[in-house]
Motif scaffolding. Structure first.
Motif, PDB file in Angstrom:
ATOM      1  N   ASP A  47       0.819  -1.215   0.000  1.00 48.05           N
ATOM      2  CA  ASP A  47       0.000   0.000   0.000  1.00 48.05           C
ATOM      3  C   ASP A  47       0.851   1.262   0.000  1.00 48.05           C
ATOM      4  O   ASP A  47       0.569   2.221   0.716  1.00 48.05           O
ATOM      5  CB  ASP A  47      -0.970   0.001   1.180  1.00 48.05           C
ATOM      6  CG  ASP A  47      -2.070  -1.028   1.032  1.00 48.05           C
ATOM      7  OD1 ASP A  47      -2.408  -1.376  -0.120  1.00 48.05           O
ATOM      8  OD2 ASP A  47      -2.600  -1.485   2.064  1.00 48.05           O
ATOM      9  N   GLY A  48       1.928   1.238  -0.777  1.00 44.24           N
ATOM     10  CA  GLY A  48       2.773   2.416  -0.919  1.00 44.24           C
ATOM     11  C   GLY A  48       3.760   2.656   0.211  1.00 44.24           C
ATOM     12  O   GLY A  48       4.475   3.659   0.207  1.00 44.24           O
ATOM     13  N   ARG A  49       3.827   1.756   1.173  1.00 40.19           N
ATOM     14  CA  ARG A  49       4.755   1.917   2.303  1.00 40.19           C
ATOM     15  C   ARG A  49       5.909   0.928   2.175  1.00 40.19           C
ATOM     16  O   ARG A  49       5.715  -0.230   1.795  1.00 40.19           O
ATOM     17  CB  ARG A  49       4.022   1.685   3.614  1.00 40.19           C
ATOM     18  CG  ARG A  49       2.936   2.732   3.855  1.00 40.19           C
ATOM     19  CD  ARG A  49       2.228   2.526   5.147  1.00 40.19           C
ATOM     20  NE  ARG A  49       3.105   2.885   6.274  1.00 40.19           N
ATOM     21  CZ  ARG A  49       2.754   2.719   7.545  1.00 40.19           C
ATOM     22  NH1 ARG A  49       1.584   2.207   7.849  1.00 40.19           N
ATOM     23  NH2 ARG A  49       3.584   3.066   8.513  1.00 40.19           N
ATOM     24  N   SER A  50       7.101   1.372   2.531  1.00 36.50           N
ATOM     25  CA  SER A  50       8.290   0.518   2.487  1.00 36.50           C
ATOM     26  C   SER A  50       8.291  -0.429   3.679  1.00 36.50           C
ATOM     27  O   SER A  50       8.192  -0.004   4.829  1.00 36.50           O
ATOM     28  CB  SER A  50       9.561   1.364   2.509  1.00 36.50           C
ATOM     29  OG  SER A  50       9.647   2.130   1.331  1.00 36.50           O
ATOM     30  N   TRP A  52      -2.143 -14.369  11.012  1.00 37.69           N
ATOM     31  CA  TRP A  52      -2.173 -12.906  10.968  1.00 37.69           C
ATOM     32  C   TRP A  52      -0.784 -12.404  10.645  1.00 37.69           C
ATOM     33  O   TRP A  52       0.211 -13.059  10.943  1.00 37.69           O
ATOM     34  CB  TRP A  52      -2.619 -12.360  12.318  1.00 37.69           C
ATOM     35  CG  TRP A  52      -3.981 -12.828  12.688  1.00 37.69           C
ATOM     36  CD1 TRP A  52      -5.170 -12.234  12.357  1.00 37.69           C
ATOM     37  CD2 TRP A  52      -4.324 -13.985  13.448  1.00 37.69           C
ATOM     38  NE1 TRP A  52      -6.224 -12.957  12.857  1.00 37.69           N
ATOM     39  CE2 TRP A  52      -5.734 -14.039  13.547  1.00 37.69           C
ATOM     40  CE3 TRP A  52      -3.581 -14.995  14.063  1.00 37.69           C
ATOM     41  CZ2 TRP A  52      -6.410 -15.036  14.229  1.00 37.69           C
ATOM     42  CZ3 TRP A  52      -4.253 -15.988  14.740  1.00 37.69           C
ATOM     43  CH2 TRP A  52      -5.646 -16.012  14.816  1.00 37.69           C
ATOM     44  N   LYS A  53      -0.728 -11.215  10.032  1.00 41.83           N
ATOM     45  CA  LYS A  53       0.583 -10.649   9.743  1.00 41.83           C
ATOM     46  C   LYS A  53       0.696  -9.235  10.296  1.00 41.83           C
ATOM     47  O   LYS A  53      -0.244  -8.454  10.259  1.00 41.83           O
ATOM     48  CB  LYS A  53       0.918 -10.704   8.260  1.00 41.83           C
ATOM     49  CG  LYS A  53       0.107  -9.863   7.334  1.00 41.83           C
ATOM     50  CD  LYS A  53       0.597 -10.068   5.893  1.00 41.83           C
ATOM     51  CE  LYS A  53      -0.183  -9.233   4.916  1.00 41.83           C
ATOM     52  NZ  LYS A  53       0.336  -9.413   3.563  1.00 41.83           N
ATOM     53  N   ARG A  54       1.877  -8.985  10.810  1.00 44.32           N
ATOM     54  CA  ARG A  54       2.210  -7.693  11.398  1.00 44.32           C
ATOM     55  C   ARG A  54       3.378  -7.137  10.598  1.00 44.32           C
ATOM     56  O   ARG A  54       4.486  -7.676  10.665  1.00 44.32           O
ATOM     57  CB  ARG A  54       2.586  -7.901  12.859  1.00 44.32           C
ATOM     58  CG  ARG A  54       2.745  -6.648  13.634  1.00 44.32           C
ATOM     59  CD  ARG A  54       2.956  -6.990  15.093  1.00 44.32           C
ATOM     60  NE  ARG A  54       2.976  -5.778  15.871  1.00 44.32           N
ATOM     61  CZ  ARG A  54       3.607  -5.656  17.013  1.00 44.32           C
ATOM     62  NH1 ARG A  54       4.255  -6.684  17.528  1.00 44.32           N
ATOM     63  NH2 ARG A  54       3.575  -4.519  17.658  1.00 44.32           N
ATOM     64  N   GLU A  55       3.092  -6.098   9.839  1.00 51.73           N
ATOM     65  CA  GLU A  55       4.136  -5.524   8.985  1.00 51.73           C
ATOM     66  C   GLU A  55       5.022  -4.573   9.766  1.00 51.73           C
ATOM     67  O   GLU A  55       4.546  -3.780  10.571  1.00 51.73           O
ATOM     68  CB  GLU A  55       3.519  -4.798   7.788  1.00 51.73           C
ATOM     69  CG  GLU A  55       2.991  -5.759   6.764  1.00 51.73           C
ATOM     70  CD  GLU A  55       2.567  -5.114   5.462  1.00 51.73           C
ATOM     71  OE1 GLU A  55       2.527  -5.840   4.465  1.00 51.73           O
ATOM     72  OE2 GLU A  55       2.275  -3.901   5.429  1.00 51.73           O
ATOM     73  N   HIS A  56       6.308  -4.694   9.494  1.00 51.24           N
ATOM     74  CA  HIS A  56       7.321  -3.808  10.058  1.00 51.24           C
ATOM     75  C   HIS A  56       7.771  -2.904   8.917  1.00 51.24           C
ATOM     76  O   HIS A  56       8.223  -3.394   7.876  1.00 51.24           O
ATOM     77  CB  HIS A  56       8.501  -4.619  10.602  1.00 51.24           C
ATOM     78  CG  HIS A  56       8.138  -5.476  11.768  1.00 51.24           C
ATOM     79  ND1 HIS A  56       8.605  -5.219  13.032  1.00 51.24           N
ATOM     80  CD2 HIS A  56       7.330  -6.562  11.872  1.00 51.24           C
ATOM     81  CE1 HIS A  56       8.117  -6.128  13.872  1.00 51.24           C
ATOM     82  NE2 HIS A  56       7.344  -6.957  13.189  1.00 51.24           N
ATOM     83  N   TYR A  57       7.640  -1.599   9.122  1.00 50.28           N
ATOM     84  CA  TYR A  57       7.964  -0.639   8.073  1.00 50.28           C
ATOM     85  C   TYR A  57       9.338  -0.026   8.296  1.00 50.28           C
ATOM     86  O   TYR A  57       9.819   0.062   9.432  1.00 50.28           O
ATOM     87  CB  TYR A  57       6.894   0.445   8.009  1.00 50.28           C
ATOM     88  CG  TYR A  57       5.525  -0.115   7.714  1.00 50.28           C
ATOM     89  CD1 TYR A  57       5.182  -0.536   6.431  1.00 50.28           C
ATOM     90  CD2 TYR A  57       4.582  -0.270   8.727  1.00 50.28           C
ATOM     91  CE1 TYR A  57       3.941  -1.082   6.172  1.00 50.28           C
ATOM     92  CE2 TYR A  57       3.337  -0.814   8.474  1.00 50.28           C
ATOM     93  CZ  TYR A  57       3.016  -1.219   7.198  1.00 50.28           C
ATOM     94  OH  TYR A  57       1.790  -1.769   6.941  1.00 50.28           O
ATOM     95  N   VAL A  58       9.940   0.419   7.212  1.00 50.60           N
ATOM     96  CA  VAL A  58      11.257   1.025   7.247  1.00 50.60           C
ATOM     97  C   VAL A  58      11.274   2.239   8.170  1.00 50.60           C
ATOM     98  O   VAL A  58      12.271   2.505   8.841  1.00 50.60           O
ATOM     99  CB  VAL A  58      11.713   1.393   5.809  1.00 50.60           C
ATOM    100  CG1 VAL A  58      13.002   2.191   5.827  1.00 50.60           C
ATOM    101  CG2 VAL A  58      11.885   0.125   4.977  1.00 50.60           C
ATOM    102  N   ASP A  59      10.144   2.967   8.264  1.00 56.77           N
ATOM    103  CA  ASP A  59      10.082   4.166   9.120  1.00 56.77           C
ATOM    104  C   ASP A  59       9.955   3.833  10.611  1.00 56.77           C
ATOM    105  O   ASP A  59       9.849   4.722  11.445  1.00 56.77           O
ATOM    106  CB  ASP A  59       8.950   5.094   8.689  1.00 56.77           C
ATOM    107  CG  ASP A  59       7.557   4.494   8.862  1.00 56.77           C
ATOM    108  OD1 ASP A  59       7.423   3.412   9.483  1.00 56.77           O
ATOM    109  OD2 ASP A  59       6.592   5.094   8.359  1.00 56.77           O
ATOM    110  N   GLY A  60       9.956   2.549  10.967  1.00 57.19           N
ATOM    111  CA  GLY A  60       9.893   2.144  12.367  1.00 57.19           C
ATOM    112  C   GLY A  60       8.499   1.780  12.861  1.00 57.19           C
ATOM    113  O   GLY A  60       8.358   1.196  13.934  1.00 57.19           O
TER     114      GLY A  60
END
Length: 158
Positions: free
Chosen positions: A40-43, A122-130
């Motif tokens: 969804d557009g997030r790293s 379930w999935k928990r996304e970890h984003y580059v921005d923390g």
């Protein structure tokens, strides 16, 4: 041995493929789902998968049993990972052997679609921005509807 596996470390995919080899199978189809670097557009830096293992194993096996009854296939196997996975890691692997390729392709697609809809993972996304967020793992294949309670952790869902 169950043909639906939940594992916390990557297993040997070549051994999965070998376990499906049958003399009556003329076609083999596999699918690998990988952790991608954006959503969804997030790293994204990685994804953490959490499963309710007893129900996940039971439902996953039921999906493979249904696939066996529904399609003209010889055998199938599916594996889903749990724990933290980095970008590029294999999150899910499916293999289907069949007398003919069309059944192998259709059955493989059916298995991944049903896993996404029915298996309690379930999935928990970890984003580059923390930032870290629970995101939709399941959606209605026909409508594209995503459940709206994904802001809750799996532990708090009823």
């Amino acid at each position: 041995m169950s043909r639906f596996l939940i594992v916390d470390t990557l297993a040997d995919i070549s051994s999965f493929r070998e376990s499906l080899t049958r003399s009556e199978a003329g076609g083999f189809c596999s699918f690998e789902g990988w952790v991608r670097h954006t959503n969804d557009g997030r790293s994204v830096s990685g994804i953490e998968y959490v499963a309710f293992i007893p129900l996940a194993m039971s439902e996953g096996q039921a999906i493979l049993d249904e696939t066996q009854a529904r399609f003209d296939i010889t055998t199938s196997l599916a594996m889903h990972r749990t724990g933290y996975l980095e970008v590029g890691d294999i999150a899910v692997w499916i293999g289907v052997a069949a007398p003919h390729r069309d059944a192998a392709f259709r059955a493989c697609r059916y298995v991944i679609d049903e896993i996404k809809k029915r298996v309690p993972i379930w999935k928990r996304e970890h984003y580059v921005d923390g930032c870290v967020e629970w995101v939709a793992c399941h959606q209605d294949a026909e409508s594209g509807h995503v459940p709206n309670r994904m802001d809750e952790s799996p532990e708090t869902r009823v």
